[in-house]
Structures are given as C-alpha cells and as structure tokens.
Scaffold this motif. Structure first.
Motif, PDB file in Angstrom:
ATOM      1  N   VAL A   1       0.229   8.406  -2.962  1.00 25.37           N
ATOM      2  CA  VAL A   1       1.152   7.500  -2.271  1.00 25.37           C
ATOM      3  C   VAL A   1       1.199   7.839  -0.781  1.00 25.37           C
ATOM      4  N   LYS A   2       1.343   9.130  -0.478  1.00 27.19           N
ATOM      5  CA  LYS A   2       1.433   9.562   0.924  1.00 27.19           C
ATOM      6  C   LYS A   2       0.115   9.363   1.659  1.00 27.19           C
TER       7      LYS A   2
ATOM      8  N   ALA B   1       6.666   5.961   0.413  1.00 29.58           N
ATOM      9  CA  ALA B   1       6.197   7.254   0.912  1.00 29.58           C
ATOM     10  C   ALA B   1       7.360   8.240   1.021  1.00 29.58           C
ATOM     11  N   LYS B   2       8.523   7.720   1.351  1.00 29.28           N
ATOM     12  CA  LYS B   2       9.710   8.570   1.452  1.00 29.28           C
ATOM     13  C   LYS B   2      10.233   8.953   0.067  1.00 29.28           C
ATOM     14  N   TYR B   3      10.106   8.018  -0.870  1.00 28.75           N
ATOM     15  CA  TYR B   3      10.563   8.277  -2.242  1.00 28.75           C
ATOM     16  C   TYR B   3       9.410   8.008  -3.215  1.00 28.75           C
ATOM     17  N   PRO B   4       8.396   8.878  -3.222  1.00 33.03           N
ATOM     18  CA  PRO B   4       7.198   8.647  -4.049  1.00 33.03           C
ATOM     19  C   PRO B   4       7.476   8.618  -5.552  1.00 33.03           C
ATOM     20  N   ARG B   5       8.622   9.145  -5.972  1.00 32.88           N
ATOM     21  CA  ARG B   5       8.942   9.144  -7.407  1.00 32.88           C
ATOM     22  C   ARG B   5       9.088   7.728  -7.963  1.00 32.88           C
TER      23      ARG B   5
ATOM     24  N   LEU C   1      -3.079   6.279   5.491  1.00 36.88           N
ATOM     25  CA  LEU C   1      -4.232   5.425   5.778  1.00 36.88           C
ATOM     26  C   LEU C   1      -3.805   4.097   6.379  1.00 36.88           C
ATOM     27  N   PHE C   2      -2.802   3.468   5.767  1.00 39.84           N
ATOM     28  CA  PHE C   2      -2.333   2.183   6.273  1.00 39.84           C
ATOM     29  C   PHE C   2      -1.687   2.355   7.641  1.00 39.84           C
TER      30      PHE C   2
ATOM     31  N   LEU D   1       6.153  -0.980   7.409  1.00 48.53           N
ATOM     32  CA  LEU D   1       7.557  -0.599   7.468  1.00 48.53           C
ATOM     33  C   LEU D   1       8.270  -0.915   6.157  1.00 48.53           C
ATOM     34  N   SER D   2       7.871  -2.003   5.527  1.00 52.73           N
ATOM     35  CA  SER D   2       8.520  -2.433   4.282  1.00 52.73           C
ATOM     36  C   SER D   2       8.183  -1.530   3.104  1.00 52.73           C
TER      37      SER D   2
END
Length: 211
Positions: free
Chosen positions: A151-152, A136-140, A157-158, A130-131
C-alpha cells in the motif's frame, strides 16, 4: 550496504537544502513577476508554484535527511506530511480557480496548450492521490487484499508520478507566452534546471527505497 561516506552524505544533504531553498524562493519571484494582486490571472502562476515547487516538494522530502522534520518521530513526520499536503490542496485550488474564472470572464477557451492540458491531467492525478492517501495512512483498511508495505509503495509510486507531472507542468509554463515575455532567459533555464533536478531526485529516492 551503502558506500556513502559521512562527508558525502552531508554534502548531498546540503545540496538538497540548497535546491529546496531555491524552490521556495521561486514562487516569491513568480509573485513579484506577476505583480500579485494586480489581476485575477496573477494568482494562477503564484499559487501553482507555491503548491508544486514549494509545498509539494516539502511534503515529498518530509521523510528524508534534508527534511525540516529530520530527527523527529516518524508519526510526527506523517502528520507534517499530511498537513503540508492539505496546504498543497488549498494553494492548488486557488491557482486552478483563478485561471479558470479568468478565462471564463474573458471568453477564452480552456486547456488548449500543452501547459494547460498537462496541467489538467496533473490536477486530476493530484486530487486522486490526496483522496486515496488515507489508505497509506491507515493501511489496515486494505489489509485483507494488500500488505501494508505494498500500500505504501503504491502510494509512493503514485506520489512520484503526481510530483513529476507537477514539475513537467511548471516546466511547460516556463515557455508560456506570459513567462517568456516577462522573465529573462537566464531565469527561464535556471528554473527549468531546478524543476528537472527536483523530479530526478524524487524519482531516484523512490527507486532507491522500493526497488
């Protein structure tokens, strides 16, 4: 190229809906079994099954054909995914706090069983996921060191690991003294099949997407 026919795809989607519907009903059954509100302990199995069997399943399936958000824009699915995971965090916190405080009040040791030990590891993994989910939401943010797809993929995977750990924790809970004394063998083994099925489907979904 996919070899699935439209009819087989529809059948698979309907099966996923059925499994998830059963997963949504299971926490309600657990709440009935614990006589929710009758004791501090009663909140633990209820909120933990709500968090993992119910809500986290929905969060994971948010981007599938069987999603309740199917047909919506991808950005809408991402927002819904985050919102559901926020509910997961709330339900998990309530479930964790209830068992921890209950054991403290009754002077009982913590994390002595397989269910408790694996549950603790799962809790740590959940909060870690969660942290770092923000990446993933902001891969930039990590664009200089990692491609967005990577990143995604790592997030997926995690997430698969956390979900699988959650399913294993719930499955171990089915063999706890409390559940064994209150549920029938039919329910116990049906719930075991449910959670193993959910874990298998999620793992297969991840492998199919990123392998």
């Amino acid at each position: 190229m996919s070899t699935n026919s439209p009819s087989s795809t529809t059948a698979i989607t309907m099966l996923l809906y059925l499994i998830r519907a059963t997963g949504a009903i299971f926490p309600i059954y657990v709440g009935y079994l614990t006589k929710l509100g009758s004791s501090l302990f009663s909140y633990h199995p209820f909120f933990m099954t709500v968090a993992f069997t119910g809500l986290m399943t929905e969060a994971v399936f948010m981007f599938s054909e069987a999603s309740l958000a199917a047909g919506r824009r991808h950005s809408t699915k991402i927002t819904a995914h985050w919102f559901v995971l926020l509910l997961v965090a709330v339900a998990h916190s309530l479930g964790f706090a209830s068992i921890y405080i209950n054991k403290e009040l009754n002077n009982k040791p913590h994390f002595t069983s397989w269910h408790g030990s694996v549950g603790l590891v799962t809790s740590v993994l959940l909060w870690a996921q969660l942290s770092v989910g923000v990446f993933a939401k902001y891969p930039r943010i990590l664009s200089r060191v990692m491609q967005a797809r990577t990143v995604k993929a790592n997030h997926g995977l995690f997430g698969m690991v956390v979900f699988s750990a959650g399913m294993i924790t719930i499955a171990l809970g089915l063999w706890s003294t409390w559940f064994q004394n209150n549920a029938s063998q039919v329910v116990i083994y049906s719930a075991l099949v449910l959670h193993i099925s959910l874990m298998f489907i999620v793992c297969k979904k991840f492998i199919k997407k990123y392998a």
